[in-house]
Design a protein around this motif. Structure first.
Motif, PDB file in Angstrom:
ATOM      1  N   ALA A   1     -15.806 -24.002  27.480  1.00  0.00           N
ATOM      2  CA  ALA A   1     -15.374 -22.902  26.602  1.00  0.00           C
ATOM      3  C   ALA A   1     -16.614 -22.081  26.248  1.00  0.00           C
ATOM      4  N   VAL A   2     -16.669 -20.865  26.769  1.00  0.00           N
ATOM      5  CA  VAL A   2     -17.849 -20.029  26.529  1.00  0.00           C
ATOM      6  C   VAL A   2     -17.610 -19.198  25.275  1.00  0.00           C
TER       7      VAL A   2
ATOM      8  N   VAL B   1     -18.725 -26.995  25.175  1.00  0.00           N
ATOM      9  CA  VAL B   1     -18.839 -25.650  24.605  1.00  0.00           C
ATOM     10  C   VAL B   1     -20.119 -25.027  25.164  1.00  0.00           C
ATOM     11  N   VAL B   2     -20.035 -23.754  25.529  1.00  0.00           N
ATOM     12  CA  VAL B   2     -21.209 -23.026  26.017  1.00  0.00           C
ATOM     13  C   VAL B   2     -21.509 -21.917  25.013  1.00  0.00           C
ATOM     14  N   ALA B   3     -22.644 -22.030  24.323  1.00  0.00           N
ATOM     15  CA  ALA B   3     -23.028 -21.015  23.326  1.00  0.00           C
ATOM     16  C   ALA B   3     -23.833 -19.940  24.040  1.00  0.00           C
ATOM     17  N   LEU B   4     -23.242 -18.763  24.199  1.00  0.00           N
ATOM     18  CA  LEU B   4     -23.904 -17.664  24.910  1.00  0.00           C
ATOM     19  C   LEU B   4     -24.272 -16.596  23.882  1.00  0.00           C
ATOM     20  N   GLY B   5     -25.540 -16.561  23.464  1.00  0.00           N
ATOM     21  CA  GLY B   5     -25.914 -15.541  22.487  1.00  0.00           C
ATOM     22  C   GLY B   5     -27.178 -15.887  21.727  1.00  0.00           C
ATOM     23  N   GLY B   6     -27.299 -15.281  20.557  1.00  0.00           N
ATOM     24  CA  GLY B   6     -28.486 -15.488  19.720  1.00  0.00           C
ATOM     25  C   GLY B   6     -28.290 -16.650  18.767  1.00  0.00           C
ATOM     26  N   GLY B   7     -29.080 -16.627  17.691  1.00  0.00           N
ATOM     27  CA  GLY B   7     -29.085 -17.763  16.770  1.00  0.00           C
ATOM     28  C   GLY B   7     -27.755 -18.000  16.093  1.00  0.00           C
ATOM     29  N   VAL B   8     -27.072 -16.939  15.713  1.00  0.00           N
ATOM     30  CA  VAL B   8     -25.777 -17.104  15.026  1.00  0.00           C
ATOM     31  C   VAL B   8     -24.800 -17.820  15.952  1.00  0.00           C
ATOM     32  N   CYS B   9     -24.742 -17.361  17.194  1.00  0.00           N
ATOM     33  CA  CYS B   9     -23.812 -17.954  18.161  1.00  0.00           C
ATOM     34  C   CYS B   9     -24.158 -19.427  18.406  1.00  0.00           C
TER      35      CYS B   9
ATOM     36  N   ASP C   1     -25.849 -21.532  16.495  1.00  0.00           N
ATOM     37  CA  ASP C   1     -25.606 -22.365  15.302  1.00  0.00           C
ATOM     38  C   ASP C   1     -24.115 -22.647  15.123  1.00  0.00           C
ATOM     39  N   MET C   2     -23.320 -21.587  15.275  1.00  0.00           N
ATOM     40  CA  MET C   2     -21.889 -21.724  14.975  1.00  0.00           C
ATOM     41  C   MET C   2     -21.160 -22.482  16.093  1.00  0.00           C
ATOM     42  N   SER C   3     -21.515 -22.189  17.352  1.00  0.00           N
ATOM     43  CA  SER C   3     -20.873 -22.887  18.479  1.00  0.00           C
ATOM     44  C   SER C   3     -21.259 -24.355  18.471  1.00  0.00           C
ATOM     45  N   GLY C   4     -22.530 -24.630  18.128  1.00  0.00           N
ATOM     46  CA  GLY C   4     -22.979 -26.019  18.059  1.00  0.00           C
ATOM     47  C   GLY C   4     -22.223 -26.777  16.982  1.00  0.00           C
ATOM     48  N   PHE C   5     -22.004 -26.115  15.846  1.00  0.00           N
ATOM     49  CA  PHE C   5     -21.254 -26.757  14.758  1.00  0.00           C
ATOM     50  C   PHE C   5     -19.808 -27.005  15.201  1.00  0.00           C
TER      51      PHE C   5
ATOM     52  N   GLY D   1     -16.736 -34.352  17.878  1.00  0.00           N
ATOM     53  CA  GLY D   1     -17.986 -34.128  18.607  1.00  0.00           C
ATOM     54  C   GLY D   1     -17.818 -34.107  20.116  1.00  0.00           C
ATOM     55  N   ILE D   2     -18.040 -32.919  20.716  1.00  0.00           N
ATOM     56  CA  ILE D   2     -18.095 -32.832  22.178  1.00  0.00           C
ATOM     57  C   ILE D   2     -19.443 -32.204  22.552  1.00  0.00           C
ATOM     58  N   ARG D   3     -19.761 -32.193  23.829  1.00  0.00           N
ATOM     59  CA  ARG D   3     -21.072 -31.684  24.256  1.00  0.00           C
ATOM     60  C   ARG D   3     -21.112 -30.154  24.160  1.00  0.00           C
ATOM     61  N   TYR D   4     -22.314 -29.641  23.985  1.00  0.00           N
ATOM     62  CA  TYR D   4     -22.480 -28.188  24.064  1.00  0.00           C
ATOM     63  C   TYR D   4     -23.806 -27.856  24.723  1.00  0.00           C
ATOM     64  N   VAL D   5     -23.857 -26.671  25.289  1.00  0.00           N
ATOM     65  CA  VAL D   5     -25.106 -26.187  25.889  1.00  0.00           C
ATOM     66  C   VAL D   5     -25.429 -24.832  25.277  1.00  0.00           C
ATOM     67  N   GLN D   6     -26.703 -24.507  25.290  1.00  0.00           N
ATOM     68  CA  GLN D   6     -27.163 -23.244  24.711  1.00  0.00           C
ATOM     69  C   GLN D   6     -27.661 -22.323  25.829  1.00  0.00           C
ATOM     70  N   LEU D   7     -27.149 -21.104  25.845  1.00  0.00           N
ATOM     71  CA  LEU D   7     -27.678 -20.062  26.729  1.00  0.00           C
ATOM     72  C   LEU D   7     -28.211 -18.952  25.816  1.00  0.00           C
ATOM     73  N   PRO D   8     -29.424 -19.089  25.297  1.00  0.00           N
ATOM     74  CA  PRO D   8     -29.942 -18.109  24.325  1.00  0.00           C
ATOM     75  C   PRO D   8     -30.176 -16.746  24.976  1.00  0.00           C
TER      76      PRO D   8
END
Ligand code: GLY
Length: 356
Positions: free
Chosen positions: A42-43, A103-111, A113-117, A125-132
């Protein structure tokens, strides 16, 4: 740009790699499949980032065998709240993500932080990755597993620690940043130089952050990774990463969040360095050096808020413990320490830092 990458391993629980380089978004599918296996991704992106990069990421993930869903929320710190978190969680549920998905967090710090939460809460709790996609999230917030949303009472007041499964930092994204947003990230990179090494600080001063951002980002992440490995839950040394943040957060609050985080932290670093010099806490004069580099990256170094206003705002900082608060003090470029001070002393300390 070449497609060469640098990989920094962060040895936390779980451990993960941060990959820094050009062209990573269009190759993210193959990279993430190697880490996560093919699953439902889920991006999550905001309304500014989605038109720029969402199609590239979704196509790369699909090509690598992922099932892809997307969730777009309105851009802006004011949307980093329970309403947006709830919408993201409902979307994950509607899309029927399971515990083996991500979950795939695509964005800056807000994205991030919020996607990770959201990833930390969804199904417990599921896995997530960060694409800053911003410099600030690349050098700081995408690494270390701090996730959060803001509450009415203040910023980042609800969240969990959850390390990402991977971070892919595509330096091509820097090309779409406004100068103001680039400067926000530059403040955090300069902060890393002040905290970690004279050499990194001098290289940033010599222009390396603009000329070779991938190298500087990788060095910042390598430093942050070591700190997070030692103190993943922010009980000790990790708190030194808050250099400039006690004053910075106070400025953001006094300005009703019209001054952005990196710009406020820039001022905060200079105020604390000047205060440290005046109070004899600093081994060498470093505030003028810090101010000079910040100015080179178009960052502010002074504020019109008074010591009393800033002290009043800082008194409600979440770093406060009873009648005391820990502030991060530079002793020299490359060496900073924490000092526990009485909340009642803050105004005097800030006043020293605001003097000409
Ligand atoms: N941004 C500071 C930290 O991750 O601890």
């Amino acid at each position: 740009m070449s497609d060469s990458v640098q990989i920094i391993h962060v040895n936390t629980d779980p451990a993960y790699d941060v990959t820094v380089g050009s062209g990573l978004l269009r190759r993210c599918g193959e990279q993430l499949a190697a880490v996560l296996g093919q699953c439902h991704a889920a991006v999550i992106a905001d309304s500014t980032v989605a038109p720029l990069y969402l199609d590239t990421v979704a196509e790369s993930l699909r090509t690598a065998g992922f099932t892809v869903s997307t969730c777009i929320y309105p851009a802006g710190e004011e949307h980093k709240n329970l309403t947006t978190l709830s919408e993201i969680l409902e979307t994950l549920a509607q899309q029927q993500l399971t515990r083996s998905d991500c979950v795939v967090a695509l964005g800056g710090g807000v994205c991030g932080d919020m996607s990770g939460f959201a990833a930390g809460c969804y199904l417990r709790g599921i896995r997530y990755v960060q694409l800053p996609t911003t410099l600030l999230s690349a050098v700081d917030s995408s690494v270390g597993g701090k996730t959060a949303i803001d509450l009415k009472a203040g910023k980042n007041l609800a969240g969990v620690f959850l390390q990402p499964a991977a971070v892919l930092c595509d330096t091509d994204c820097l090309a779409t940043l406004t100068p103001h947003t680039f400067a926000d990230g530059a403040a955090e990179a300069i902060k890393t130089g002040v905290l970690s090494s004279r050499e990194l600080f001098d290289d940033i001063a010599a222009g390396a952050l603009r000329e070779n951002p991938a190298e500087i980002i990788a060095r910042c992440i390598a430093f942050k990774g070591r700190v997070v490995e030692e103190d993943p839950l922010d009980n000790g040394i990790r708190r030194t990463l808050n250099l400039g943040h006690t004053v910075g957060h106070a400025i953001e609050k006094c300005a009703n969040f019209t001054i952005s985080h990196g710009h406020a932290v820039a001022i905060g670093m200079v105020v604390m360095a000047k205060a440290a010099e005046k109070l004899g806490w600093c081994q060498e004069p470093c505030s003028s050096e810090i101010a000079k580099v910040l100015q080179q990256y178009d960052l502010p170094t002074a504020t019109d808020f008074s010591a009393a206003q800033l002290a009043n705002a800082a008194a409600s900082d979440k770093k406060r413990r009873g009648s005391h608060i820990s502030v991060v003090v530079p002793e020299s470029i490359g060496r900073c320490v924490m000092r526990k001070v009485a909340v009642s002393e803050l105004e005097t300390i800030f006043a020293a830092g605001l003097e000409a």
